[in-house]
Design a protein around this motif. Sequence first.
Motif, PDB file in Angstrom:
ATOM      1  N   PHE A  26      43.676  44.320  23.111  1.00  0.00           N
ATOM      2  CA  PHE A  26      42.363  44.059  22.739  1.00  0.00           C
ATOM      3  C   PHE A  26      41.924  42.672  23.489  1.00  0.00           C
ATOM      4  O   PHE A  26      41.038  42.053  23.065  1.00  0.00           O
ATOM      5  CB  PHE A  26      42.635  43.745  21.171  1.00  0.00           C
ATOM      6  N   ALA A  27      42.466  42.575  24.619  1.00  0.00           N
ATOM      7  CA  ALA A  27      42.105  41.370  25.512  1.00  0.00           C
ATOM      8  C   ALA A  27      41.130  41.938  26.421  1.00  0.00           C
ATOM      9  O   ALA A  27      41.545  42.933  27.116  1.00  0.00           O
ATOM     10  CB  ALA A  27      43.203  40.763  25.941  1.00  0.00           C
ATOM     11  N   PRO A  28      39.863  41.104  26.848  1.00  0.00           N
ATOM     12  CA  PRO A  28      39.251  41.352  27.993  1.00  0.00           C
ATOM     13  C   PRO A  28      39.958  41.193  29.240  1.00  0.00           C
ATOM     14  O   PRO A  28      41.027  40.592  29.235  1.00  0.00           O
ATOM     15  CB  PRO A  28      38.181  40.485  27.796  1.00  0.00           C
ATOM     16  N   GLY A  29      39.432  41.948  30.173  1.00  0.00           N
ATOM     17  CA  GLY A  29      39.969  41.707  31.608  1.00  0.00           C
ATOM     18  C   GLY A  29      39.815  40.233  32.063  1.00  0.00           C
ATOM     19  O   GLY A  29      40.604  40.052  33.135  1.00  0.00           O
ATOM     20  N   ARG A  30      39.208  39.312  31.811  1.00  0.00           N
ATOM     21  CA  ARG A  30      39.036  38.018  31.934  1.00  0.00           C
ATOM     22  C   ARG A  30      39.247  37.266  30.834  1.00  0.00           C
ATOM     23  O   ARG A  30      38.640  37.178  29.873  1.00  0.00           O
ATOM     24  CB  ARG A  30      37.532  37.800  32.455  1.00  0.00           C
ATOM     25  N   ALA A  40      39.048  27.821  33.772  1.00  0.00           N
ATOM     26  CA  ALA A  40      38.981  28.558  34.949  1.00  0.00           C
ATOM     27  C   ALA A  40      39.356  30.340  34.873  1.00  0.00           C
ATOM     28  O   ALA A  40      40.382  30.197  33.668  1.00  0.00           O
ATOM     29  CB  ALA A  40      39.899  28.132  36.059  1.00  0.00           C
ATOM     30  N   PRO A  41      38.776  31.140  35.049  1.00  0.00           N
ATOM     31  CA  PRO A  41      38.902  32.510  35.025  1.00  0.00           C
ATOM     32  C   PRO A  41      40.355  32.908  35.257  1.00  0.00           C
ATOM     33  O   PRO A  41      40.589  32.376  36.426  1.00  0.00           O
ATOM     34  CB  PRO A  41      37.790  33.179  35.786  1.00  0.00           C
ATOM     35  N   VAL A  42      40.994  33.821  34.496  1.00  0.00           N
ATOM     36  CA  VAL A  42      42.266  34.572  34.939  1.00  0.00           C
ATOM     37  C   VAL A  42      41.965  35.900  34.750  1.00  0.00           C
ATOM     38  O   VAL A  42      41.856  36.485  33.649  1.00  0.00           O
ATOM     39  CB  VAL A  42      43.448  34.139  34.049  1.00  0.00           C
ATOM     40  N   GLU A  43      41.870  36.730  35.834  1.00  0.00           N
ATOM     41  CA  GLU A  43      41.350  38.156  36.015  1.00  0.00           C
ATOM     42  C   GLU A  43      42.540  38.883  36.064  1.00  0.00           C
ATOM     43  O   GLU A  43      43.562  38.810  36.818  1.00  0.00           O
ATOM     44  CB  GLU A  43      40.618  38.369  37.234  1.00  0.00           C
ATOM     45  N   LEU A  44      42.652  39.891  35.177  1.00  0.00           N
ATOM     46  CA  LEU A  44      43.551  41.191  35.090  1.00  0.00           C
ATOM     47  C   LEU A  44      43.753  41.879  36.610  1.00  0.00           C
ATOM     48  O   LEU A  44      44.587  42.015  37.100  1.00  0.00           O
ATOM     49  CB  LEU A  44      43.500  42.255  34.196  1.00  0.00           C
ATOM     50  N   ALA A  45      42.467  42.063  37.174  1.00  0.00           N
ATOM     51  CA  ALA A  45      42.479  42.891  38.172  1.00  0.00           C
ATOM     52  C   ALA A  45      42.818  42.083  39.612  1.00  0.00           C
ATOM     53  O   ALA A  45      43.626  42.685  40.372  1.00  0.00           O
ATOM     54  CB  ALA A  45      40.872  43.296  38.457  1.00  0.00           C
ATOM     55  N   ASP A  46      42.888  40.612  39.530  1.00  0.00           N
ATOM     56  CA  ASP A  46      43.126  39.964  40.637  1.00  0.00           C
ATOM     57  C   ASP A  46      44.495  39.407  40.402  1.00  0.00           C
ATOM     58  O   ASP A  46      45.139  39.343  41.656  1.00  0.00           O
ATOM     59  CB  ASP A  46      42.121  38.809  40.966  1.00  0.00           C
ATOM     60  N   TRP A  51      47.551  36.996  34.344  1.00  0.00           N
ATOM     61  CA  TRP A  51      46.678  37.438  33.095  1.00  0.00           C
ATOM     62  C   TRP A  51      47.866  37.729  32.103  1.00  0.00           C
ATOM     63  O   TRP A  51      47.642  37.347  30.788  1.00  0.00           O
ATOM     64  CB  TRP A  51      45.944  38.668  33.410  1.00  0.00           C
ATOM     65  N   PHE A  52      48.777  38.425  32.282  1.00  0.00           N
ATOM     66  CA  PHE A  52      49.614  38.712  31.250  1.00  0.00           C
ATOM     67  C   PHE A  52      50.575  37.413  30.747  1.00  0.00           C
ATOM     68  O   PHE A  52      50.944  37.209  29.622  1.00  0.00           O
ATOM     69  CB  PHE A  52      50.825  39.564  31.664  1.00  0.00           C
TER      70      PHE A  52
END
Length: 388
Positions: A26-30, A40-46, A51-52
């Motif tokens: 239920f968490a967004p990718g950012r 500051a953003p933490v991106e799952l993809a990058d 992110w985890f």
Amino acid sequence: MEQHGVWSADSPWLREAFAALPRERFAPGRLWRWNGLAYAPVELADDPDGWFGELYSDADASVVTQLTDGRPSSSLSAPSVVADMLDSLRLEPGHRVWDVGTGQGWTAALAAWRAGPGLVVSTEVDERLAEFARSRLGAAGLDVEVLVGDGTAAEPPGGGRVDRVHATYAVEAVPWSWVAAVRPGGRVVYPWGRLGYVALTVADDGQRATGWVQGLAQFMGDRHGPAQPATGSAAYAAVRGDAEPEARRTVDRDLAPLEDWGLRFALRVAVPNAVLFTARDADGLNAWVHDGHQSWATFVAQGDGEPSLLLQGGPRRIGDEVLAAWAQWEDLGRPDLYDYGVTVTPDAQWAWQGDPDTGPRWPIGHPHPATAHTLPAANTLPAGISSR
């Protein structure tokens, strides 16, 4: 969660639900992380490890999932708090639930896992969040209806009464529509203002609800409700500006108890619009207080056994209000937050300590702090229902 002793023996279903519906679903990718200056953003993809790591850093930590104008506007609440609030809800299979403040849909999902298909309706004011939650709930195979609307002002969805109301954002005063939506004997669990959460039980006649404070936590506030004073040194500086103290005197008491969360909660009850924060220097503990408008106070430690200084400014003497509430807390035997509760009726709301009928009371929603004697005498009020 196991190491923190979070799992309640009274609600063993919670551990199963958390395992079946992990937070990451239920968490967004950012996600957003505070770096000391900004989010500051933490991106799952990058950065999947980051992110985890952000998502599972601490059982007592919330995670910011959305910013609006550079400030958090949605989050995934701390797992320990989510578990404790759902335990306080006393949710059983077959219960109808109104989940107020869908967010990403995680708490609605956990409630639906327990209650059953089609029994949870959730209301979300942000259309983008509502759509996101629908997609995640659907992917999890859960039958939860998500409606777009202001849950604070809305009438109960779907008609008829529900068994439980579970709110995920903070309100200072409980909307009567939440209580009216619940059958007699049902429960309303909600975050109360800036600090703490409460479980109310609805009386047999449906005309009031009473219950105890359940825990300590901070929540995002109602977007359309009255603005809560901001916390931190910048907010204090904005209220004080460059004003010189209008009143100055010594305070012959140790300031260290201002770090005690029992006292901090008592101050939150008795002076609800006061924001207080502390810091230590070589002389001892210092404290700053403001009301978000014009009134401020500073408690300054002087060291070497000298009494502290109290400096104040603005239309109120908010430092004196804090000292009066502090003295009252001591006179009451220094109760902790679990000794406090709330009662809600269609016409009034108040906090109480010790006993809902005979204990001291403080009005909720009043523009200025007041003591118990401003409310009706205890024997003029109907008997209460209380529960932990």
